[in-house]
Design an enzyme around this catalytic site. Structure first.
Site, PDB file in Angstrom:
ATOM      1  N   TYR A 123     -11.413   8.207  -9.603  1.00 31.68           N
ATOM      2  CA  TYR A 123     -10.156   8.604  -9.091  1.00 31.68           C
ATOM      3  C   TYR A 123      -9.881   9.604  -9.959  1.00 31.68           C
ATOM      4  O   TYR A 123     -10.118   9.372 -11.305  1.00 31.68           O
ATOM      5  CB  TYR A 123      -9.107   7.470  -8.897  1.00 31.68           C
TER       6      TYR A 123
ATOM      7  N   PHE B 111       4.667  10.565  -5.643  1.00 28.48           N
ATOM      8  CA  PHE B 111       3.382  10.664  -6.425  1.00 28.48           C
ATOM      9  C   PHE B 111       2.022  10.813  -5.544  1.00 28.48           C
ATOM     10  O   PHE B 111       1.978  11.858  -4.699  1.00 28.48           O
ATOM     11  CB  PHE B 111       3.106   9.496  -7.410  1.00 28.48           C
ATOM     12  N   SER B 112       1.171  10.050  -5.578  1.00 29.08           N
ATOM     13  CA  SER B 112      -0.170  10.313  -4.803  1.00 29.08           C
ATOM     14  C   SER B 112      -0.261  10.325  -3.345  1.00 29.08           C
ATOM     15  O   SER B 112      -1.133  10.692  -2.791  1.00 29.08           O
ATOM     16  CB  SER B 112      -1.203   9.457  -5.378  1.00 29.08           C
ATOM     17  N   ASN B 113       0.871   9.993  -2.795  1.00 27.05           N
ATOM     18  CA  ASN B 113       1.077  10.445  -1.207  1.00 27.05           C
ATOM     19  C   ASN B 113       0.869  11.686  -0.964  1.00 27.05           C
ATOM     20  O   ASN B 113       0.610  12.438  -0.087  1.00 27.05           O
ATOM     21  CB  ASN B 113       2.451   9.780  -0.848  1.00 27.05           C
TER      22      ASN B 113
END
Length: 392
Positions: free
Chosen positions: A178, A61-63
């Site tokens: 975010y 995901f947000s990696n």
């Protein structure tokens, strides 16, 4: 008999697995570029009883945001764009955004943006965009859902076009939220390079770094190594033990269906070793993916005075600011290791965590598959014990 400095960390991770908080977990710690500890325990698939191995793959995901941010910075180094360039130069749909007025209750209660959205705004989540995930009940949460901006069947071009029909949450540069900003940056990479986002990643990041198991779409062999995804039995209480399986997340056929959106903010699958390779390429002591001055710029605060990272419902930590694509710990808070100032970090919605500290020249990676996991206590415990094991 001497005790390994990593034993308390390993014991804590084993307790998270045996206690029903994590299905399985694999970690790596680095001192400089050297991996000084690797550890794996638990299961990749609880129902099948499959032990987790070092070669298992994870929805990160947000990696993904770290990879996309590096791609943008590679283009900056090539002189093909500047951090303070207006994004409308390449994405004209976003050239003249409208902004919700404070207290607006209708989507048409807007005013013109007082300044253009820049690349730096997108890199730091100060562009005025939202995510449509973390702010239920707000006007834009409903608007993002109705416009289906997160529809994985959209191309990156279609995604930006749809997003541009909606107003911004605030004036660019004036707040931190975010957001889908890194997904917009993924489209920017495509427009400037002429490659799809996946092609650019493969040619300029994955290939050179030997990241053979990081991709938007998996081969049959890779899919067989994808760990199952779980969630806690009570999202409101991450300290309650127990896990429930989550198949079909983020959508049925994810990572197997070509032609779906290559989301720069959260679409990749990766492995522990590949994440280690990426962090090694951002640390001194050998060839780096980016120039030394670029890496230093990534690790400093780029937010205006008074702004810091904050999420709805979570305690504020004014010392947590933002660099170019990732959080930067300017001042450790109550849950941080006391020596962690300068730590650059982020994670993914399925519980993966990465961090590196240029000041101390150390880094850590944790890979697991617990949905919305980084809200849980294991994330802070991992970093605290990792810092201690690394002598800090």
């Amino acid at each position: 008999m001497s005790t390994s400095p990593f034993q308390p960390l390993h014991a804590a991770l084993e307790a998270q697995v045996s206690g029903g908080f994590l299905p399985g977990v694999s970690t790596a710690l680095l001192r400089g570029r050297e991996v000084v500890d690797r550890f794996v325990c638990g299961l990749a698939d609880i129902e099948a009883g499959t032990p987790l191995r070092m070669d298992h793959l994870f929805r990160v995901f947000s990696n993904t945001k770290l990879v996309t941010s590096c791609a943008v910075l590679l283009l900056v180094e090539q002189g093909r764009l500047g951090l303070d360039d207006p994004i409308g130069r390449w994405l004209p749909e976003l050239a003249r955004p409208q902004v919700l007025r404070p207290g607006a209750t209708r989507l048409d209660d807007v005013e013109p943006a007082r300044r253009p959205i820049t690349v730096r705004h997108l890199m730091t989540h100060t562009a005025g965009l939202s995510y449509g995930l973390f702010d239920p009940g707000t006007l834009l949460f409903g608007a993002y859902k109705q416009a289906r901006v997160l529809d994985p069947a959209l191309s990156n071009a279609e995604f930006v076009q749809r997003l541009a029909t909606l107003p911004l949450a605030f004036q660019p540069g004036e707040q931190w939220e975010y957001s889908l900003a890194t997904d917009v940056l993924g489209r920017l990479v495509e427009v400037i390079s002429g490659d799809s986002l996946g092609q650019f990643f493969a040619r300029h990041i994955f290939g050179p770094l030997g990241m053979a198991d990081t991709a938007f779409v998996l081969s049959d062999q890779q899919f067989g190594r994808l760990a199952a995804l779980y969630a806690g039995v009570d999202r409101s209480d991450p300290t309650r033990p127990g896990l429930k399986r989550m198949d079909g997340v983020p959508y049925p056929g994810a990572y197997r269906t070509s032609g779906m959106r290559e989301a720069g903010g959260g679409g990749l699958v990766s492995s522990l070793d590949d994440m280690v390779r990426l962090l090694q390429a951002l640390m001194p002591g050998g060839p780096t993916l980016l120039k030394a001055e670029t890496l230093a710029d990534m690790a400093r605060n780029h937010l205006p005075p008074g702004l810091h990272v904050r999420f709805p419902g979570l305690p504020a930590n004014p010392g947590r600011v933002f660099g170019l694509g990732s959080s930067v710990l300017a001042q450790p808070g109550p849950g941080d290791p006391p020596t962690a100032a300068g730590d650059v970090n982020w994670g993914g919605m399925a519980g993966t965590i990465w961090w590196f500290n240029p000041r101390l020249d150390i880094a850590g990676v944790l890979m697991t598959q617990r949905y919305m996991g980084t809200d849980g206590p294991y994330a802070a415990e991992f970093k605290r014990l990792a810092y201690q094991a690394l002598g800090h």
